[in-house]
Design an enzyme around this catalytic site. Structure first.
Site, PDB file in Angstrom:
ATOM      1  N   LEU A 338     -39.330 -14.338  -4.525  1.00  0.00           N
ATOM      2  CA  LEU A 338     -39.752 -13.413  -5.587  1.00  0.00           C
ATOM      3  C   LEU A 338     -38.613 -13.094  -6.542  1.00  0.00           C
ATOM      4  CD1 LEU A 338     -41.708 -10.964  -3.281  1.00  0.00           C
ATOM      5  CD2 LEU A 338     -42.724 -12.484  -4.974  1.00  0.00           C
ATOM      6  N   GLY A 339     -37.394 -13.221  -6.047  1.00  0.00           N
ATOM      7  CA  GLY A 339     -36.239 -12.927  -6.891  1.00  0.00           C
ATOM      8  C   GLY A 339     -34.966 -13.014  -6.069  1.00  0.00           C
ATOM      9  N   ASN A 342     -28.329  -8.799  -4.994  1.00  0.00           N
ATOM     10  CA  ASN A 342     -26.958  -8.845  -4.461  1.00  0.00           C
ATOM     11  C   ASN A 342     -26.888  -9.327  -3.023  1.00  0.00           C
ATOM     12  OD1 ASN A 342     -25.963  -7.921  -6.821  1.00  0.00           O
ATOM     13  ND2 ASN A 342     -25.974  -5.755  -6.198  1.00  0.00           N
ATOM     14  N   PHE A 343     -27.893  -8.913  -2.248  1.00  0.00           N
ATOM     15  CA  PHE A 343     -27.856  -9.265  -0.827  1.00  0.00           C
ATOM     16  C   PHE A 343     -28.239 -10.719  -0.562  1.00  0.00           C
ATOM     17  CE2 PHE A 343     -28.873  -4.639  -0.425  1.00  0.00           C
ATOM     18  CZ  PHE A 343     -27.721  -4.283   0.254  1.00  0.00           C
ATOM     19  N   GLY A 344     -29.060 -11.253  -1.411  1.00  0.00           N
ATOM     20  CA  GLY A 344     -29.589 -12.596  -1.182  1.00  0.00           C
ATOM     21  C   GLY A 344     -30.950 -12.679  -1.831  1.00  0.00           C
ATOM     22  N   VAL A 346     -35.183 -12.549  -2.226  1.00  0.00           N
ATOM     23  CA  VAL A 346     -36.314 -11.722  -1.799  1.00  0.00           C
ATOM     24  C   VAL A 346     -37.514 -12.657  -1.680  1.00  0.00           C
ATOM     25  CG1 VAL A 346     -37.778  -9.758  -2.385  1.00  0.00           C
ATOM     26  CG2 VAL A 346     -35.345  -9.691  -2.947  1.00  0.00           C
ATOM     27  N   LYS A 363     -36.471  -8.703   1.717  1.00  0.00           N
ATOM     28  CA  LYS A 363     -35.103  -8.915   1.232  1.00  0.00           C
ATOM     29  C   LYS A 363     -34.322  -9.511   2.387  1.00  0.00           C
ATOM     30  CE  LYS A 363     -33.416  -5.831  -1.960  1.00  0.00           C
ATOM     31  NZ  LYS A 363     -32.716  -4.637  -2.435  1.00  0.00           N
ATOM     32  N   ASP A 455     -29.075   4.333  -9.371  1.00  0.00           N
ATOM     33  CA  ASP A 455     -29.176   3.016 -10.024  1.00  0.00           C
ATOM     34  C   ASP A 455     -30.532   2.873 -10.721  1.00  0.00           C
ATOM     35  OD1 ASP A 455     -28.408   0.553 -10.842  1.00  0.00           O
ATOM     36  OD2 ASP A 455     -28.560  -0.426  -8.880  1.00  0.00           O
TER      37      ASP A 455
HETATM   38  P1  AMP Z   1     -33.007  -6.507  -5.605  1.00  0.00           P
HETATM   39  O1  AMP Z   1     -32.169  -7.186  -4.588  1.00  0.00           O
HETATM   40  O2  AMP Z   1     -33.636  -5.235  -5.089  1.00  0.00           O
HETATM   41  O3  AMP Z   1     -32.313  -6.327  -6.913  1.00  0.00           O
HETATM   42  O4  AMP Z   1     -34.265  -7.501  -5.914  1.00  0.00           O
HETATM   43  C1  AMP Z   1     -34.103  -8.713  -6.587  1.00  0.00           C
HETATM   44  C2  AMP Z   1     -35.406  -9.180  -7.168  1.00  0.00           C
HETATM   45  O5  AMP Z   1     -36.345  -9.433  -6.128  1.00  0.00           O
HETATM   46  C3  AMP Z   1     -36.085  -8.149  -8.056  1.00  0.00           C
HETATM   47  O6  AMP Z   1     -35.624  -8.197  -9.368  1.00  0.00           O
HETATM   48  C4  AMP Z   1     -37.551  -8.568  -7.953  1.00  0.00           C
HETATM   49  O7  AMP Z   1     -37.820  -9.647  -8.816  1.00  0.00           O
HETATM   50  C5  AMP Z   1     -37.660  -9.061  -6.520  1.00  0.00           C
HETATM   51  N1  AMP Z   1     -38.109  -7.951  -5.671  1.00  0.00           N
HETATM   52  C6  AMP Z   1     -37.345  -7.011  -5.064  1.00  0.00           C
HETATM   53  N2  AMP Z   1     -38.094  -6.146  -4.396  1.00  0.00           N
HETATM   54  C7  AMP Z   1     -39.385  -6.537  -4.565  1.00  0.00           C
HETATM   55  C8  AMP Z   1     -40.651  -6.025  -4.131  1.00  0.00           C
HETATM   56  N3  AMP Z   1     -40.734  -4.935  -3.359  1.00  0.00           N
HETATM   57  N4  AMP Z   1     -41.769  -6.666  -4.535  1.00  0.00           N
HETATM   58  C9  AMP Z   1     -41.695  -7.773  -5.303  1.00  0.00           C
HETATM   59  N5  AMP Z   1     -40.541  -8.287  -5.746  1.00  0.00           N
HETATM   60  C10 AMP Z   1     -39.385  -7.697  -5.381  1.00  0.00           C
END
Ligand code: AMP
Length: 611
Positions: A338-339, A342-344, A346, A363, A455
């Site tokens: 999905l994206g 920082n951690f890796g 999703v 995540k 944030d």
């Molecule tokens: P983050 O590590 O929280 O910055 O998430 C990185 C990317 O993963 C985000 O920009 C979203 O595109 C996707 N993502 C994170 N959390 C979710 C979620 N709960 N549902 C769908 N996509 C997510």
């Protein structure tokens, strides 16, 4: 919806034209004497009644598609008050300037319209019944969706009125009207066999007259091309005041014998399934459906229609299993990414609960990551696990298996800034207000729980769909102790400086008030449809810019009211900055005032008529 004229001393509410004329007579009939009253034909409209050379003039003021108010052919104004101010300086087509307000006599409140007095109860009852909500979830649904539900209820409110008899034949209508006495003006309304078309049956001189009610493509109701109305109950209320082409005016309703004991006490329209229809567009007899967003052809899904409005643990049976650590066997991890954060990455997935399966976002902590990152992810999980609000991405739990995995509710629409920049020509600004209002609701909840997000940015607002936003990414968040109002960071870090309030940068001091500042920057990103804030500046230069009293400019499509709110969020001193309770109230008031605009067609505009 708050009535933007309610506070005006010269606003009389829902009074008839002749009552308005009586008040003007009593106030002396001087040139330019004026009052404002509720329009009985258009939802959200007004009538300006005034005097010139001992004649009365009545000017309908319509709420227009873009939420502004205007007299036919005249300039648009952001509210009825501003409109009156304008015409007090310049007649601009009126019979003369507005010179003297005809104020309500002391102790007299504006007359509530028929819908005004039942609306709040109807909205509450409808949301409760339709989505089976109680408590906090119900209250939040009312706050966030009142305008949409209200519009739906306004168009179906006739179903709760005594004079509405549902689908009965012409013959049945006659027999109901002939039963008992038959005074002139006894009436009922019925739905015709062709669904969605209506008729008014009226007694005069012991004869029943039937009038077909037509529904045009703009969604307006009228009889034989007469005055047009947004709703059927407005048509009836109007025809109670004057016949407007009918043989007689509507005087006495023939009560529907099928109505429950509560007849006369409006109840939300029931749906055969026990659930009311979840659509907010009205379909007329031609099958033409006015499109509320200008984007979707299908009916509008409200946040409460999605599976992630209520907590996955709202069912007490499911709650028994709620714990932070999840069993790997209950989790299916999909390959779909999905994206990346920082951690890796999703990943998409499914979490199996006792009675249901829910879509989740997972995540995944990259293998080989340092201990600090594991700790950070666990901290994020622990924080999020304590939160339960429809406008915040809920954490289901963590799972320790092939990687450390943070399992969250799925918000598949992606981050707000990307969504808006990719759809800038399709998403109306109202939609942005709606989403930012939801973010304010979520932030108000955090403030109440004494959590600081640290944030908040458009990249961390995820969409469930076009009309439903959730706050995410609690990686930097802190839960404050009950009697602390701020968190003091020991050292500076990799901080999103452009979103940070001056006290964060100058003193490392974080509070809900500094989140309010970030909310202002998030608003700017949203109203600029995903642009980068302080575009050409480097993070550290922003502080100098702010200290010089400068602020980002108003994005081109941003309503002035929203730019004003952003600037309030960017109040330099945190003590003087509004909190989220205030911010949410301000954006809600604006959102309610414009919410109906995309759903209202521009109706016919009657010119003023001297009487
Ligand atoms: P983050 O590590 O929280 O910055 O998430 C990185 C990317 O993963 C985000 O920009 C979203 O595109 C996707 N993502 C994170 N959390 C979710 C979620 N709960 N549902 C769908 N996509 C997510």
């Amino acid at each position: 919806m708050p009535n933007p004229a309610a506070h005006l001393p010269f606003y009389f509410g829902s009074i008839s034209r002749s009552d308005a004329e009586e008040h003007l007579k009593l106030a002396g009939m001087s040139d330019g004497l004026f009052l404002l009253r509720q329009c009985l034909r258009n939802l959200g409209g007004y009538v300006l009644s005034m005097v010139h050379k001992i004649q009365f003039y009545h000017y309908p003021i319509e709420r227009q598609m873009n939420g502004t108010y205007a007299i036919a052919g005249g300039k648009a104004h952001c509210g009825p008050e501003e409109l009156c101010e304008y015409y007090s300086k310049d007649a601009d087509g009126l019979c003369c300037t507005l010179r003297k307000p005809c104020n309500r006599p002391s102790g007299m409140e504006p007359q509530p319209g028929i819908f005004d007095s039942i609306r709040d109860n109807m909205v509450r009852a409808y949301i409760r019944q339709t989505w089976n909500l109680e408590g906090e979830a119900l209250e939040l649904a009312i706050i966030s969706q009142a305008p949409q539900v209200e519009k739906l209820l306004a168009t179906t409110a006739h179903e709760t009125m005594r004079w509405y008899h549902g689908i009965i034949s012409r013959e049945q209508a006659e027999s109901r009207l002939y039963s008992g006495t038959q005074p002139d003006g006894k009436f009922l309304m019925r739905e015709r066999k062709e669904k969605g078309t209506y008729a008014l049956s009226l007694v005069y001189g012991k004869t029943v007259y039937h009038y077909r009610i037509t529904h045009d493509k703009a969604g307006k109701y009228s009889i034989e091309e007469g005055t047009k109305f947004d709703t059927l109950w407005q048509l009836v209320e109007y025809l109670k005041l004057k016949p407007d082409g009918l043989i007689y005016y509507l005087k006495e309703d023939a009560p529907n014998p099928d109505m429950s004991a509560a007849s006369g006490t409006p109840v939300p329209p029931a749906h055969p399934s026990g659930k009311a229809p979840r659509r907010l567009t009205t379909q007329n007899s031609d099958g033409y459906t006015p499109d509320p967003t200008g984007l979707e052809n299908k009916s509008r899904i409200l946040p409460m229609d999605t599976s992630c409005y209520e907590s996955p643990y709202s069912d007490p049976e499911e709650l028994k299993d709620k714990k932070l650590f999840l069993k790997r066997s209950n989790l299916i991890v999909d390959e779909v990414e999905l994206g990346v954060g920082n951690f890796g990455c999703v990943r998409k997935g499914v979490y199996k609960m006792r009675k249901k399966q829910i879509d989740v976002a997972i995540k995944m902590l990259k293998s080989g990551n340092e201990k600090t990152q594991r700790d950070d992810m666990m901290k994020e999980a622990q924080i999020m696990h304590q939160l339960d609000n429809p406008y915040i991405v809920r954490v289901i739990g963590v799972c320790e298996a092939e990687a450390l995995m943070l399992v969250m509710e799925m918000a598949s629409g992606g981050p707000l800034h990307k969504f808006l920049s990719s759809k800038r020509d399709e998403i109306p600004v109202n939609n942005v207000v709606e989403l930012m209002h939801q973010v304010a609701i979520g932030m108000k909840y955090l403030e109440e729980k004494n959590f600081v997000h640290r944030d908040l940015a458009a990249r961390n607002v995820l969409l469930v769909n076009q009309h439903y936003a959730k706050i995410s990414d609690f990686g930097l968040s802190k839960a404050l102790a009950a009697d602390d109002s701020y968190y003091m960071a020991k050292t500076t870090g990799k901080w999103p400086l452009k979103w940070y309030a001056p006290e964060c940068i100058l003193f490392r001091k974080f509070s809900s008030k500094s989140d309010v500042w970030s909310y202002g920057v998030t608003m700017w990103e949203a109203f600029s449809y995903g642009q980068k804030p302080y575009k050409k500046m480097k993070g550290p230069d922003v502080m100098t810019f702010l200290e010089n009293g400068k602020r980002m400019e108003c994005p081109s499509r941003c309503p002035p009211e929203m730019y004003k709110l952003m600037n309030q969020c960017w109040t330099f001193k945190w003590e003087d900055r509004p909190d989220f309770v205030t911010v949410e109230t301000l954006i809600r008031t604006y959102y309610y005032s414009i919410a109906a605009k995309t759903e209202e067609g521009a109706g016919p505009r009657g010119a003023a008529t001297p009487t």
